[in-house]
Design a protein around this motif. Structure first.
Motif, short mmCIF file in Angstrom:
data_model
loop_
_atom_site.label_atom_id
_atom_site.label_comp_id
_atom_site.label_asym_id
_atom_site.label_seq_id
_atom_site.Cartn_x
_atom_site.Cartn_y
_atom_site.Cartn_z
N VAL A 48 1.20 4.15 1.50
CA VAL A 48 0.93 4.95 2.70
C VAL A 48 2.24 5.14 3.44
O VAL A 48 3.22 4.43 3.17
CB VAL A 48 -0.11 4.25 3.61
CG1 VAL A 48 -1.46 4.12 2.90
CG2 VAL A 48 0.39 2.89 4.08
N PRO A 49 2.31 6.09 4.36
CA PRO A 49 3.55 6.28 5.12
C PRO A 49 3.98 5.01 5.83
O PRO A 49 3.15 4.17 6.21
CB PRO A 49 3.16 7.39 6.12
CG PRO A 49 2.05 8.12 5.46
CD PRO A 49 1.28 7.10 4.69
N PRO B 14 2.20 -2.03 10.07
CA PRO B 14 1.16 -2.86 10.69
C PRO B 14 0.32 -3.63 9.66
O PRO B 14 -0.10 -4.76 9.92
CB PRO B 14 0.29 -1.85 11.44
CG PRO B 14 1.16 -0.66 11.65
CD PRO B 14 2.08 -0.62 10.47
N ILE B 15 0.14 -3.04 8.48
CA ILE B 15 -0.61 -3.72 7.42
C ILE B 15 0.16 -4.95 6.93
O ILE B 15 -0.39 -6.04 6.77
CB ILE B 15 -0.89 -2.76 6.25
CG1 ILE B 15 -1.78 -1.61 6.70
CG2 ILE B 15 -1.52 -3.50 5.07
CD1 ILE B 15 -1.94 -0.50 5.65
N GLU C 136 4.91 4.39 8.73
CA GLU C 136 4.31 4.20 10.05
C GLU C 136 2.97 3.48 9.95
O GLU C 136 2.58 2.73 10.86
CB GLU C 136 4.15 5.54 10.76
CG GLU C 136 5.44 6.23 11.10
CD GLU C 136 6.08 6.99 9.94
OE1 GLU C 136 7.14 7.60 10.14
OE2 GLU C 136 5.51 6.96 8.81
N GLU C 137 2.23 3.73 8.87
CA GLU C 137 0.94 3.06 8.64
C GLU C 137 1.11 1.74 7.90
O GLU C 137 0.30 0.81 8.08
CB GLU C 137 0.03 3.97 7.82
CG GLU C 137 -0.32 5.28 8.48
CD GLU C 137 -1.12 6.20 7.57
OE1 GLU C 137 -1.91 5.68 6.74
OE2 GLU C 137 -0.94 7.43 7.65
N LEU C 138 2.16 1.64 7.09
CA LEU C 138 2.33 0.46 6.25
C LEU C 138 2.74 -0.78 7.03
O LEU C 138 2.23 -1.88 6.78
CB LEU C 138 3.38 0.76 5.18
CG LEU C 138 3.74 -0.40 4.24
CD1 LEU C 138 2.51 -0.88 3.49
CD2 LEU C 138 4.84 0.01 3.28
N SER D 159 -0.03 -7.71 9.41
CA SER D 159 -1.36 -8.32 9.46
C SER D 159 -1.59 -9.31 8.33
O SER D 159 -2.48 -10.17 8.43
CB SER D 159 -2.44 -7.25 9.43
OG SER D 159 -2.55 -6.66 8.13
N GLU E 243 0.82 -1.20 0.00
CA GLU E 243 0.00 0.00 0.00
C GLU E 243 0.86 1.26 0.00
O GLU E 243 1.91 1.31 0.63
CB GLU E 243 -0.92 0.01 1.23
CG GLU E 243 -2.10 -0.92 1.14
CD GLU E 243 -1.78 -2.37 1.50
OE1 GLU E 243 -2.72 -3.18 1.57
OE2 GLU E 243 -0.59 -2.70 1.70
N ASN F 211 6.76 -3.10 15.19
CA ASN F 211 5.80 -3.88 14.41
C ASN F 211 6.21 -5.35 14.24
O ASN F 211 5.63 -6.07 13.45
CB ASN F 211 5.59 -3.23 13.05
CG ASN F 211 4.82 -1.93 13.16
OD1 ASN F 211 3.60 -1.94 13.29
ND2 ASN F 211 5.52 -0.80 13.11
#
Length: 281
Positions: free
Chosen positions: A14-15, A21-22, A17-19, A25, A12, A64
Motif C-alpha cells: 500500500v502507499p 501506521p500499519i 502514507e498508509e503503510l 501497530s 503490505e 508515525n
C-alpha cells in the motif's frame, strides 16, 4: 532495549502514507527503507533524491513515530565494468546525501560478486575480488565521511565478503570511522558451517563486534534446492539466537535490529518473538 524494525518491502503493498501506521501497530519502532523496492511508484535514481523528497519522507516517518534505521542501496561494487562501477558509485553518493537529509544515520549495502549478474561464483573468494571491492568502496566511504553518514557493509556467505575475516580486512584497509558493519548472522551461514553456527557467531562477534552498527534478524530452514538454506521470518525456522541476543543485550544498547523475510501474516508475531528472546537473553 533492542529497537526492532521491519524491512518495508516485506510489508503490505500500500502507499507509504498508509503503510507506516500499519508497521507501527505491529510493534515496530523503526524501518529499513529501500526506495527501489518499497516506493517503486516514484523515481529513485540519483536525480530524484532531492531535499524536498527527503523532508517529505522524514516528516512522514516522524508523524508515525518511526525512525528510518537504514537506507538500503544494493549495487554491485565487484562488477567488472568500470563504467558500471562509476554509475553505482554515483548512486551511493546520492543515497548518502539523501540519508543525511532524512536524518538517517546509515546507508546499507551487501558486497557484490565479480560478475555482471551479481551471482555467486568461485571467484567471489579470490584476493582479486576482495581488493577490487575495497578499491571501489573506498570513494564511497570518503563520501560518507563528508556527509556524516555511516556506510554499513553486510557480509554474506555467497558474496565477496563472505565471512568475518574478510570483513575485518575491509575495515582495516579502508580505516574509517564511517565504515561499519551491518550484522546478519544468518547470512554468514552455509551448508559447510551451519552445524557449528555458534562458533561462527562467536568468532564473528569477536572480530567485528566493535564495528557493528546495526543487526538484521531472520531465520533459516534446510531445503533441498538452491544453496541448501532458505531464509524465513525471524523465529519461524531453525535459528538459535542465544549467542547473538546475549551479545547485543550486553554490548549494543538500543541498537537498531530490522527483521527480514517476514510476510504480512507473521510480521507482528516475529516482532513479539524477538522481543521475548531479547528479554530472555
Amino acid at each position: 532495549m533492542l529497537q526492532l524494525g521491519l524491512r518495508l518491502h516485506d510489508a503490505e503493498k500500500v502507499p507509504m502514507e498508509e503503510l507506516l501506521p500499519i508497521v507501527r501497530s505491529k510493534g515496530y519502532s523503526c524501518a529499513h527503507l529501500a526506495l527501489s523496492k518499497a516506493m517503486k511508484e516514484y523515481a529513485y535514481g540519483p536525480s530524484a533524491l532531492t531535499p524536498g523528497y527527503a523532508h517529505y519522507l522524514k516528516h512522514l516517518f516522524e508523524k508515525n513515530e518511526l525512525d528510518i534505521a537504514l537506507l538500503g542501496c544494493y549495487q554491485n561494487l565487484g562488477h567488472p565494468d568500470p563504467d558500471a562501477i562509476r554509475e553505482f558509485q554515483q548512486r551511493y553518493y546520492a543515497h548518502l546525501r539523501f540519508a543525511s537529509l532524512l536524518g538517517c544515520a546509515m546507508v546499507g549495502t551487501e558486497t557484490g560478486a565479480p560478475n555482471a549478474e551479481y551471482v555467486n561464483c568461485p571467484e567471489c573468494r579470490s584476493e582479486e575480488a576482495l581488493y577490487t571491492f575495497i578499491k571501489n568502496l573506498t570513494p564511497v566511504v570518503r563520501c560518507a565521511e563528508q556527509f556524516g553518514v555511516i556506510i554499513a557493509i553486510e557480509p554474506v556467505a555467497r558474496h565477496i565478503i563472505y565471512n568475518a575475516e574478510r570483513a575485518r580486512i575491509v575495515l582495516d584497509e579502508i580505516d574509517s570511522p564511517n565504515l561499519q558493519i551491518l550484522y546478519d548472522p544468518v547470512n554468514l551461514l552455509d551448508l559447510d558451517n551451519v552445524d557449528h553456527k555458534d562458533e561462527v557467531f562467536k568468532k564473528s562477534l569477536e572480530l567485528l563486534g566493535p564495528d557493528i552498527a546495526m543487526i538484521h534478524l531472520k531465520d533459516y530452514i534446510h531445503v533441498d534446492t538452491g544453496y541448501g538454506l532458505e531464509s524465513v521470518g525471524a523465529g519461524t525456522g531453525e535459528m538459535d539466537y542465544s549467542v547473538v541476543m546475549k551479545y547485543v543485550k550486553k554490548e549494543k544498547p538500543f541498537c537498531y535490529a530490522t527483521l527480514e523475510n517476514t510476510n504480512v501474516e507473521n510480521a507482528a508475531w516475529c516482532c513479539a518473538r524477538m522481543k521475548e528472546l531479547y528479554e530472555q537473553a
